[in-house]
Design a protein around this motif. Structure first.
Motif, short mmCIF file in Angstrom:
data_model
loop_
_atom_site.label_atom_id
_atom_site.label_comp_id
_atom_site.label_asym_id
_atom_site.label_seq_id
_atom_site.Cartn_x
_atom_site.Cartn_y
_atom_site.Cartn_z
N ASP A 1 0.83 -1.19 0.00
CA ASP A 1 0.00 0.00 0.00
C ASP A 1 0.88 1.26 0.00
O ASP A 1 1.79 1.38 0.84
N PRO A 2 0.65 2.20 -0.94
CA PRO A 2 1.52 3.38 -1.09
C PRO A 2 1.68 4.21 0.19
O PRO A 2 2.77 4.69 0.49
N GLU A 3 0.59 4.36 0.95
CA GLU A 3 0.66 5.15 2.19
C GLU A 3 1.57 4.48 3.21
O GLU A 3 2.42 5.14 3.84
N VAL A 4 1.43 3.17 3.35
CA VAL A 4 2.28 2.43 4.30
C VAL A 4 3.73 2.44 3.83
O VAL A 4 4.65 2.65 4.62
N LEU A 5 3.92 2.20 2.53
CA LEU A 5 5.28 2.17 1.98
C LEU A 5 5.98 3.50 2.19
O LEU A 5 7.17 3.54 2.57
N ALA A 6 5.28 4.60 1.95
CA ALA A 6 5.87 5.93 2.14
C ALA A 6 6.30 6.13 3.60
O ALA A 6 7.37 6.69 3.87
N SER A 7 5.48 5.64 4.53
CA SER A 7 5.81 5.77 5.96
C SER A 7 7.02 4.92 6.32
O SER A 7 7.89 5.35 7.08
N GLU B 1 8.43 7.20 17.00
CA GLU B 1 7.10 7.73 16.71
C GLU B 1 6.67 7.37 15.28
O GLU B 1 5.51 7.00 15.04
N LEU B 2 7.60 7.48 14.33
CA LEU B 2 7.31 7.12 12.94
C LEU B 2 6.93 5.65 12.82
O LEU B 2 5.99 5.29 12.10
N CYS B 3 7.66 4.81 13.53
CA CYS B 3 7.40 3.36 13.47
C CYS B 3 6.07 3.01 14.13
O CYS B 3 5.38 2.08 13.68
N GLU B 4 5.71 3.73 15.16
CA GLU B 4 4.41 3.50 15.80
C GLU B 4 3.28 3.87 14.84
O GLU B 4 2.25 3.19 14.77
N ASN B 5 3.50 4.91 14.05
CA ASN B 5 2.52 5.31 13.04
C ASN B 5 2.35 4.23 11.97
O ASN B 5 1.24 3.96 11.50
N ILE B 6 3.46 3.57 11.61
CA ILE B 6 3.39 2.46 10.64
C ILE B 6 2.52 1.33 11.20
O ILE B 6 1.70 0.75 10.49
N ASN B 7 2.70 1.05 12.47
CA ASN B 7 1.90 -0.01 13.12
C ASN B 7 0.40 0.32 13.08
O ASN B 7 -0.43 -0.57 12.84
N VAL B 8 0.07 1.58 13.30
CA VAL B 8 -1.33 2.01 13.24
C VAL B 8 -1.89 1.82 11.83
O VAL B 8 -3.00 1.30 11.65
N LEU B 9 -1.11 2.23 10.82
CA LEU B 9 -1.54 2.06 9.42
C LEU B 9 -1.67 0.59 9.05
O LEU B 9 -2.59 0.19 8.35
N ALA B 10 -0.72 -0.23 9.55
CA ALA B 10 -0.71 -1.66 9.22
C ALA B 10 -1.96 -2.37 9.74
O ALA B 10 -2.50 -3.28 9.09
N MET B 11 -2.44 -1.94 10.90
CA MET B 11 -3.61 -2.59 11.51
C MET B 11 -4.88 -2.44 10.67
O MET B 11 -5.84 -3.18 10.83
N ARG C 1 4.27 -4.98 10.46
CA ARG C 1 4.62 -4.64 11.85
C ARG C 1 6.03 -5.15 12.19
O ARG C 1 6.79 -4.46 12.87
N TYR C 2 6.37 -6.35 11.70
CA TYR C 2 7.72 -6.87 11.93
C TYR C 2 8.77 -6.04 11.20
O TYR C 2 9.87 -5.81 11.71
N ILE C 3 8.43 -5.60 9.99
CA ILE C 3 9.35 -4.75 9.22
C ILE C 3 9.56 -3.42 9.95
O ILE C 3 10.69 -2.94 10.09
N ALA C 4 8.45 -2.81 10.43
CA ALA C 4 8.54 -1.56 11.19
C ALA C 4 9.40 -1.74 12.45
O ALA C 4 10.20 -0.88 12.80
N GLU C 5 9.22 -2.89 13.10
CA GLU C 5 10.01 -3.20 14.30
C GLU C 5 11.50 -3.25 13.98
O GLU C 5 12.33 -2.73 14.73
N SER C 6 11.85 -3.86 12.84
CA SER C 6 13.26 -3.97 12.47
C SER C 6 13.85 -2.62 12.07
O SER C 6 15.02 -2.34 12.35
N VAL C 7 13.05 -1.78 11.44
CA VAL C 7 13.51 -0.42 11.11
C VAL C 7 13.77 0.35 12.41
O VAL C 7 14.79 1.03 12.56
#
Length: 198
Positions: free
Chosen positions: A103-109, A148-158, A169-175
Motif C-alpha cells: 500500500d503506497p501510504e504504508v510504503l511511504a511511511s 514515533e514514525l514506526c508506531e505510526n506504521i503499526n497504526v496504518l498496518a492494523m 509490523r515486523y518490518i517496522a520493528e526492524s527499522v
C-alpha cells in the motif's frame, strides 16, 4: 577498516531490503540474506583480534591501542552485526508478503522511517570515527522521532489485511531496532570519551 567495511555492507543490505520490499524482488531479498555471512565473518575477525589483544596487553601497547578502545570497537562491531540481522529480517518478511505492491501510504511511511534510521546509523559511525561527543548526543535525540514514525506504521498496518499487517509490523520493528542500535553506537562513543577524560 573492518568496522568501515561492516558499516558499508550493512547499510547497503538495509537499502536493498527496502528496495526489495518496494519492488517485490525476492531474489534481491535472497542476496541481502546471503550477505549477512560476510558481516558475521568480519565481526568474528574483530572478536578474534579483540581476544588476542586482551590476552596480550603488551601487544596493544606496541600497536598504540588502549584496551578500552579495543573493547569499545568490539561492542560497536557487535551492534553493527545486529543491524545487519535486522536487514535480513526485513528481507525475510518482504518475501512472505503477497506479490501485490505494498500500500503506497504504508510504503511511504516505512521509507521515511528507514531513511531516518539510516541517517542515525550514518551519523553514529561518523561520531565514532571523529570521537564527536556532541554529534553523538544529537544522534541519540533523533531515535525518539524514529520510534514515533514506526508506531505510526503499526497504526496504518492494523487497517490492512491481517496477513500483510503482521509482516508490516515486523518490518517496522526492524527499522525501529536499526535506529535504536545506531543510537547505542553513539552511547558507546559518549561512554568511551567520558572515560578517556576521567
Amino acid at each position: 577498516n573492518t568496522i568501515k567495511r561492516m558499516f558499508v555492507i550493512v547499510k547497503n543490505m538495509h537499502l536493498d531490503a527496502m528496495s526489495a520490499l518496494e519492488t517485490r524482488n525476492k531474489s534481491l531479498c535472497d542476496d541481502v540474506i546471503a550477505r549477512d555471512n560476510d558481516v558475521d565473518r568480519l565481526h568474528w575477525l574483530i572478536a578474534r583480534q579483540t581476544n588476542i589483544i586482551l590476552k596480550n596487553a603488551s601487544l596493544g601497547r606496541k600497536m598504540g591501542v588502549p584496551t578500552n578502545k579495543v573493547v569499545n570497537t568490539y561492542i560497536i562491531s557487535r551492534i553493527i552485526e545486529r543491524i545487519g540481522d535486522h536487514a535480513v529480517r526485513i528481507s525475510e518478511y518482504a518475501q512472505k508478503m503477497p506479490e501485490s505492491r505494498v500500500d503506497p501510504e504504508v510504503l511511504a511511511s516505512i521509507k521515511k522511517a528507514s531513511s531516518l534510521a539510516l541517517a542515525i546509523f550514518d551519523k553514529s559511525i561518523v561520531s565514532f570515527f571523529n570521537a564527536d561527543m556532541r554529534g553523538s548526543h544529537n544522534t541519540i535525540e533523533q531515535v525518539e522521532t524514529l520510534e514515533e514514525l514506526c508506531e505510526n506504521i503499526n497504526v496504518l498496518a492494523m487497517k490492512r489485511d491481517p496477513f500483510v499487517a503482521v509482516s508490516l509490523r515486523y518490518i517496522a520493528e526492524s527499522v525501529r531496532r536499526t535506529g535504536e542500535y545506531a543510537g547505542d553506537i553513539s552511547e558507546c562513543v559518549i561512554n568511551y570519551l567520558v572515560e578517556e577524560k576521567a
